[in-house]
Design a protein around this motif. Structure first.
Motif, PDB file in Angstrom:
ATOM      1  N   UNK A  19     -24.128  -3.081  18.776  1.00  0.00           N
ATOM      2  CA  UNK A  19     -24.538  -1.621  17.872  1.00  0.00           C
ATOM      3  C   UNK A  19     -24.367  -1.105  16.622  1.00  0.00           C
ATOM      4  N   UNK A  20     -22.711  -2.210  17.214  1.00  0.00           N
ATOM      5  CA  UNK A  20     -21.727  -1.685  15.930  1.00  0.00           C
ATOM      6  C   UNK A  20     -20.876   0.065  16.198  1.00  0.00           C
ATOM      7  N   UNK A  21     -21.754   0.873  17.402  1.00  0.00           N
ATOM      8  CA  UNK A  21     -20.779   1.847  17.862  1.00  0.00           C
ATOM      9  C   UNK A  21     -19.872   1.999  17.455  1.00  0.00           C
ATOM     10  N   UNK A  22     -19.060   0.723  18.922  1.00  0.00           N
ATOM     11  CA  UNK A  22     -17.987   0.984  18.946  1.00  0.00           C
ATOM     12  C   UNK A  22     -16.467   0.911  18.127  1.00  0.00           C
ATOM     13  N   UNK A  23     -15.160   2.208  18.164  1.00  0.00           N
ATOM     14  CA  UNK A  23     -14.781   1.503  16.908  1.00  0.00           C
ATOM     15  C   UNK A  23     -12.650   0.942  16.779  1.00  0.00           C
ATOM     16  N   UNK A  24     -13.008  -0.294  16.367  1.00  0.00           N
ATOM     17  CA  UNK A  24     -11.800  -0.848  15.722  1.00  0.00           C
ATOM     18  C   UNK A  24     -10.452   0.194  15.230  1.00  0.00           C
ATOM     19  N   UNK A  25      -9.823  -0.271  14.608  1.00  0.00           N
ATOM     20  CA  UNK A  25      -8.658   0.473  13.964  1.00  0.00           C
ATOM     21  C   UNK A  25      -9.388   1.068  11.958  1.00  0.00           C
ATOM     22  N   UNK A  26      -9.826   0.042  11.541  1.00  0.00           N
ATOM     23  CA  UNK A  26     -10.075   0.190  10.536  1.00  0.00           C
ATOM     24  C   UNK A  26     -11.624   1.298  10.366  1.00  0.00           C
ATOM     25  N   UNK A  27     -11.907   1.846  11.870  1.00  0.00           N
ATOM     26  CA  UNK A  27     -13.335   2.116  11.717  1.00  0.00           C
ATOM     27  C   UNK A  27     -12.592   3.284  11.478  1.00  0.00           C
ATOM     28  N   UNK A  28     -11.801   3.731  11.864  1.00  0.00           N
ATOM     29  CA  UNK A  28     -11.253   4.880  12.095  1.00  0.00           C
ATOM     30  C   UNK A  28     -10.357   5.805  10.898  1.00  0.00           C
ATOM     31  N   UNK A  29     -10.646   7.066  10.888  1.00  0.00           N
ATOM     32  CA  UNK A  29      -9.802   7.612   9.498  1.00  0.00           C
ATOM     33  C   UNK A  29      -8.844   8.901   9.872  1.00  0.00           C
ATOM     34  N   UNK A  30      -8.515   9.367   9.311  1.00  0.00           N
ATOM     35  CA  UNK A  30      -7.989  10.820   9.454  1.00  0.00           C
ATOM     36  C   UNK A  30      -7.897  12.027   7.521  1.00  0.00           C
ATOM     37  N   UNK A  31      -8.189  12.905   8.008  1.00  0.00           N
ATOM     38  CA  UNK A  31      -8.286  13.478   6.736  1.00  0.00           C
ATOM     39  C   UNK A  31      -7.254  13.319   6.681  1.00  0.00           C
ATOM     40  N   UNK A  32      -6.834  13.081   4.658  1.00  0.00           N
ATOM     41  CA  UNK A  32      -5.297  12.852   4.245  1.00  0.00           C
ATOM     42  C   UNK A  32      -4.543  12.079   4.223  1.00  0.00           C
ATOM     43  N   UNK A  33      -5.251  11.155   5.007  1.00  0.00           N
ATOM     44  CA  UNK A  33      -4.692  10.187   4.901  1.00  0.00           C
ATOM     45  C   UNK A  33      -3.965   9.125   4.183  1.00  0.00           C
ATOM     46  N   UNK A  34      -2.868   8.496   4.244  1.00  0.00           N
ATOM     47  CA  UNK A  34      -2.237   7.809   3.061  1.00  0.00           C
ATOM     48  C   UNK A  34      -2.363   6.202   3.507  1.00  0.00           C
ATOM     49  N   UNK A  35      -2.527   5.028   2.601  1.00  0.00           N
ATOM     50  CA  UNK A  35      -2.065   4.036   2.596  1.00  0.00           C
ATOM     51  C   UNK A  35      -1.128   2.918   2.406  1.00  0.00           C
ATOM     52  N   UNK A  36      -0.260   2.747   3.745  1.00  0.00           N
ATOM     53  CA  UNK A  36      -0.141   1.312   2.794  1.00  0.00           C
ATOM     54  C   UNK A  36       0.132   0.017   2.280  1.00  0.00           C
ATOM     55  N   UNK A  37       0.692   0.187   1.764  1.00  0.00           N
ATOM     56  CA  UNK A  37       0.857  -1.414   0.303  1.00  0.00           C
ATOM     57  C   UNK A  37       2.471  -2.473   0.420  1.00  0.00           C
ATOM     58  N   UNK A  38       1.916  -2.866   1.445  1.00  0.00           N
ATOM     59  CA  UNK A  38       3.177  -3.592   1.558  1.00  0.00           C
ATOM     60  C   UNK A  38       3.360  -4.665   1.019  1.00  0.00           C
ATOM     61  N   UNK A  39       5.293  -4.784  -0.155  1.00  0.00           N
ATOM     62  CA  UNK A  39       5.242  -5.722  -0.694  1.00  0.00           C
ATOM     63  C   UNK A  39       6.213  -6.639  -0.302  1.00  0.00           C
ATOM     64  N   UNK A  40       5.520  -7.831  -0.643  1.00  0.00           N
ATOM     65  CA  UNK A  40       6.603  -8.599   0.554  1.00  0.00           C
ATOM     66  C   UNK A  40       7.131  -9.641  -0.265  1.00  0.00           C
ATOM     67  N   UNK A  41       8.001 -10.405   0.415  1.00  0.00           N
ATOM     68  CA  UNK A  41       9.028 -11.300  -0.699  1.00  0.00           C
ATOM     69  C   UNK A  41       8.060 -12.500  -0.512  1.00  0.00           C
ATOM     70  N   UNK A  42       8.113 -13.052  -2.060  1.00  0.00           N
ATOM     71  CA  UNK A  42       7.441 -14.363  -2.409  1.00  0.00           C
ATOM     72  C   UNK A  42       7.644 -15.505  -2.478  1.00  0.00           C
ATOM     73  N   UNK A  43       9.736 -15.382  -1.734  1.00  0.00           N
ATOM     74  CA  UNK A  43      10.264 -16.403  -1.366  1.00  0.00           C
ATOM     75  C   UNK A  43      11.204 -16.229  -0.104  1.00  0.00           C
ATOM     76  N   UNK A  44      11.032 -17.610   1.009  1.00  0.00           N
ATOM     77  CA  UNK A  44      11.525 -17.293   1.986  1.00  0.00           C
ATOM     78  C   UNK A  44      12.662 -17.287   2.265  1.00  0.00           C
ATOM     79  N   UNK A  45      14.514 -17.220   1.179  1.00  0.00           N
ATOM     80  CA  UNK A  45      14.909 -16.604   1.458  1.00  0.00           C
ATOM     81  C   UNK A  45      15.574 -15.999   0.124  1.00  0.00           C
TER      82      UNK A  45
END
Ligand code: FES
Ligand code: FES
Lengths: 794, 163
Positions: A19-45
């Motif tokens: 019934x969609x009642x359980x909580x997965x990680x993305x379902x849980x929030x905290x006031x004032x939360x900041x989201x990380x955005x990762x800048x990832x290498x586009x090159x292998x080396x």
């Protein structure tokens, strides 16, 4: 009360999930939360010349942008990301910083991180960070790593990270190969697999508003291990860290790591005093979550004229990827003991070299090392059968341990002792279920008629190592932790029972299974049992879930703790009855005195007596609560025979699985419904390796298929219904006689499918084929050999 | 932009960025987190909901496109069954929810909301499907845990029960 163990009890976990009642990680929030955005290498080396963060910093909602260099200067962590399994003393393990400093080592390596108050904003800002790279020569494949023409780490002189031998009797190996009537040699490639749990990874670190403590939510299989590793890596004391795995949407090994995001969110939340979180996107996962397999196996067997095998010699080149993750180097070693399979082979020589590439790091994926081993021995068994001129079933029958009859405590050439086995019944049953004789007749008919659609029949008899693991054995392999599991069982004052387990479910149904064990042991309703897990505050001790260990180690610990509770309760009952404890019997939850029917009390009624402690035996501590850390004396060795039938359209190369039969033996079963589900899912993951999935990289180390558009996780369309059956050979490694079922399906299925594919193609002179056996590969194999005068069945 | 949608019978009006995906709007703004996200290429179906009674992948729809529409998510499915008079079992669920539990058609449960929503709308269009048709009908929904065997069985059991 009738037995609960062994029944198909419906799962306690299901209602919330349905019934969609359980909580997965993305379902849980905290006031004032900041989201990380990762800048990832586009090159292998590449060398990182400079990173311009100014535009990103000016974006709405952005609080901070940090480069690897800045983070290193801030000193947020004490040590690089951990590798807990340095397999040799001289292993090379270059530092793996959560954010790369100076040089990026694979596509997806994090080079900077933005923090923003909005999910979309974090992604936008990450795109505005400008990184200036100088490309360096990249090691884009395992073959290139072995060739050592370019270095994955510029400051190293070789890509080789370690050499690990398991060669108990080298002279014996030489002799066996020198004297053999038949030898067969093959090279198998275990392509890179993306574990792909349907829930992407994610995490959130919440600092206590009062300062000091951190609560870390993570979609992880290993909250307990994470806690220790976060403490060791960041220097934040363990007692200030609480790790919680909420509902976790599958793992398959893919969620057992200590990833950069964990260390970043914890340390940045601690530094900034606000919650910091991250949710992986599917495409990002190709570079941010570890991959599985990635091996080249050079496999050889020596046999006498009848096909009785005298030795297996195997060398593995294993792709570590760019860095060592938590157990990266240990994965191929987990397979080392299984290259002799279910067979009585007196000699084994195994060596493994680990190599760095500039690709996503590898680590455990369902089966971890064991499906690879099972594949190699089971593929080469078919090749040997062809060489000797007998059927695949006959070559196996001639080589099974103890002739296929029941055995206990068999010492294999690897020196491991197999707890128990009885291989022939599963073999016979699988062949009967798949209707081998009818199939062979139909196969012959189609071959004679030259029909476009040809049949192939494949089998695989596997054994696996489960119940990881005896702590001493792990110590012997230089693993950095033990393999015990912890359980607490407490009778609450109301008579309800609380079970605390250190093993951590992510779909396996532990709450149901543990309740069933308690119900059986203690004679109570399974609904009176509450299971606490996956939260280090509620369950402080544990070693989590991987390696088919939950039941064979964690479940056994629960049963043992329940026994201790019953023992203590018996003393209280005896005291109430004014009888000697020896005269008190326990049956179906009730204590009674033989011959005095009036004297009977249910164990749940004693919960309050133990809690109130008004009238306990002299010297007895109040409360009914017992704990056990169970360290298994040996591994458990489940086994079975799988058989499958494929139909290949020789005109298109298309392959269809038309039947799949599995007869497995995982010892006693707690809940056959759950076992069956584990097998179904495991089988399909092995089928997927055989036919569909591969993380494909170009020679520069760029992945070609990072999303589900072209990384082909099979849908219901591509897989068949399966027929399952079981034999039951109890384990001697634990008092429940259980073995483990989480990885069995995957360990048996890839070889069964590829044996079937190669069987179908044998009239075309095809002896082997790399996985995945795509229509293109199959078509090319048929047509290249058809033009070859040496074609035709060899 | 002002968007007004009816989800599981209640109407929510809010100001959303034009680019907001419906699935994020449902999850992050309205707080209905039962609908999950498994990919970024419209491949997995974890986000499947019903829009005006038909299944859609809510990651392929913008919140603004759902303006004025009637949606049902997994949280509201049992209520729909109840008002249809088809709810079953002690839990008063939609028969598909019950069948998923009875057939052990879920393990981690992450694909489950989408799978259940896709299955119910599939059966509406094709009440008596063959196994082959069920497998084809659910092609857009990925599950990594179950190998689909028991999902197919669950759908079959509801189809059989309905006919
Ligand atoms: S999240 Fe919508 S299809 Fe995958
Ligand atoms: S139940 Fe886990 S993905 Fe389907």
């Amino acid at each position: 009360m009738t037995a609960v163990m062994g029944t198909k009890m419906l799962r306690k976990e299901d209602p919330a999930l349905l019934v969609g009642e359980n909580k997965f990680i993305d379902d849980i929030h905290a006031p004032g939360e900041l989201w990380m955005g990762m800048i990832r290498s586009t090159m292998a080396h590449a060398k990182i010349n400079s990173i311009d963060t100014s535009e990103a910093e000016a974006m709405p909602g952005v609080v901070a942008v940090y480069t690897g260099e800045q983070l290193a200067e801030m000193g947020l962590w004490l040590a690089p990301l951990p590798c807990a399994w340095p397999v040799t003393e001289d292993i090379v393990n270059p530092p793996h910083n959560p954010v790369a400093v100076g040089e990026a080592k694979h596509v997806g390596d994090i080079v900077a991180v933005v923090l923003c108050n909005d999910r979309y904003g974090a992604a936008d800002a990450a795109e505005k960070v400008v990184v200036d790279y100088d490309p360096l020569p990249a090691v884009g494949s395992l073959e290139a790593a072995v060739a050592n023409t370019a270095m994955a780490h510029s400051d190293l002189e070789t890509n080789k990270a370690f050499h690990w031998p398991l060669v108990p009797d080298p002279e014996g190996t030489e002799k066996a190969f020198a004297e053999a009537a038949h030898t067969v040699k093959a090279k198998f490639i275990q392509q890179r697999m993306i574990p792909s749990p349907m829930e992407p990874r994610g995490c959130m670190a919440i600092p206590s508003p009062a300062g000091g403590d951190i609560t870390f939510y993570s979609a992880t299989q290993v909250p307990h291990i994470l806690k220790v590793m976060i403490a060791a890596t960041t220097g934040i004391p363990e007692s200030k860290i609480r790790v919680i795995a909420p509902s976790v949407g599958g793992g398959f090994g893919g969620k057992l790591n200590v990833d950069p995001d964990a260390i970043l969110s914890v340390t940045l939340a601690n530094h900034l005093g606000v919650p910091v979180r991250w949710t992986e996107t599917r495409t990002e996962a190709a570079g941010s979550s570890h991959q599985g397999r990635g091996q080249i196996q050079h496999m050889e067997v020596a046999a006498d004229e009848n096909g009785k095998i005298s030795s297996v010699r195997v060398h593995i080149d294993a792709d570590m990827g760019a860095y060592m993750m938590l157990i990266t180097p240990g994965v191929p070693l987990l397979g080392s003991f299984l290259y002799t399979g279910v067979y009585d082979i007196p000699n084994l020589a195994f060596t493994c070299d680990g190599h760095f590439t500039n690709l996503t790091p590898t680590d455990a994926y369902r089966g971890a090392g064991r499906p690879e081993a099972s594949y190699a021995i089971e593929r080469i068994m078919d090749m040997l059968a062809a060489e000797v001129g007998i059927t695949p079933e006959e070559i196996r029958a001639r080589n099974y341990i103890n002739g296929g009859e029941a055995f206990e405590n068999h010492e294999a050439a690897s020196t491991l002792v197999f707890d128990s086995g009885h291989y022939r019944p599963a073999h016979d049953r699988a062949l009967e279920m798949v209707k081998i004789d009818e199939l062979r007749a139909e196969q012959a008919r189609r071959r004679d008629a030259g029909e476009a659609k040809q049949l192939g029949i494949g089998m695989c008899s596997y054994v696996e190592i489960c119940g990881l693991a005896p702590s001493r054995a792990l110590g012997g392999l230089n693993y950095g932790a033990g393999g015990w599991e912890h359980a607490t069982v407490r009778m609450l004052p109301t008579g309800k029972i609380e079970v605390v387990s250190g093993s951590t479910p992510h779909g396996q149904g532990h709450e149901t299974a543990w309740s069933m064990i308690i119900a059986d042991k203690m004679g109570v309703d399974p609904n009176d049992v509450e299971v606490l897990h996956s939260d280090t505050a509620k369950s402080p001790l544990g070693l989590d879930t991987y390696g088919s260990r939950s039941l064979a180690v964690g479940g056994v610990a629960i049963a043992m703790a329940a026994d201790k509770v019953i023992e203590k309760a018996k003393l209280i009952a005896a005291h109430q009855f004014e009888a000697a404890p020896e005269d008190v019997q326990f049956e179906a939850g009730a204590f009674s005195v033989a011959g005095t029917p009036s004297k009977s009390v249910h164990i749940q009624e004693l919960g309050f007596a133990a809690f109130a402690a008004h009238d306990l035996p002299d010297g007895m501590e109040p409360n009914l609560q017992e704990q056990v850390s169970f360290d298994p004396p040996n591994f458990a060795f489940p086994f079975g025979t799988h058989a499958c039938v494929v139909e290949i359209d020789t005109e298109t190369g298309g392959v269809e699985l038309i039947d799949y039969v599995a007869v497995d033996d995982c010892g006693h079963q707690v809940n056959p419904m759950i076992v069956e589900g584990q097998l179904h899912g495991g089988i399909v993951q092995g089928v997927a390796q055989a036919l569909f999935e591969e993380a494909v990289y170009d020679e520069d180390g760029n992945i070609n298929n990072p999303s589900f558009m072209d990384y082909l996780v099979p849908s219901a369309m591509e897989v068949p219904s399966m027929q399952l059956d079981y034999t039951v050979t109890p384990s001697t490694s634990n008092p429940l006689g259980v073995k483990g079922a989480g990885e069995a399906g995957t360990i048996g299925s890839a070889a069964a499918v590829m044996n079937a594919v190669c069987d179908a193609l044998s009239p075309y002179g095809v002896k082997d084929m790399d996985m995945p056996a795509t229509p293109k590969r199959i078509w090319e194999a048929i047509h290249s050999n058809a033009n070859n005068s040496n074609g035709g069945a060899a | 932009m002002e968007v007004s949608i009816t989800v599981n019978g209640s109407t929510h009006s809010s100001d959303v960025e034009p680019r907001t995906l419906l699935v994020h709007h449902l999850r992050d703004n309205i707080g209905l987190t039962g609908t999950n996200i498994g990919c970024d290429s419209s491949s997995c179906g974890a986000c499947t909901i019903h829009m005006n009674g038909e299944s859609v992948k809510s990651c392929t729809v913008l919140a603004v496109q759902a303006d004025g529409q009637e949606l049902t998510t997994i949280e509201g499915l049992a209520a729909v069954a109840e008002s249809d008079g088809t709810a079953t079992g002690d839990q008063n669920w939609h028969p598909m929810q019950e069948a998923f539990q009875n057939c052990h058609a879920l393990q981690c449960g992450y694909c489950t909301p989408g799978m259940v929503m896709a299955s119910t709308s599939f059966l509406k269009e094709n009440p008596n499907p063959t196994e082959e048709q069920i497998r084809e009908g659910l092609e857009g929904n990925l599950c990594r845990c179950t190998g689909y065997h028991n999902i197919v069985k669950a759908v079959q059991s509801v189809a059989g029960g309905a006919s």
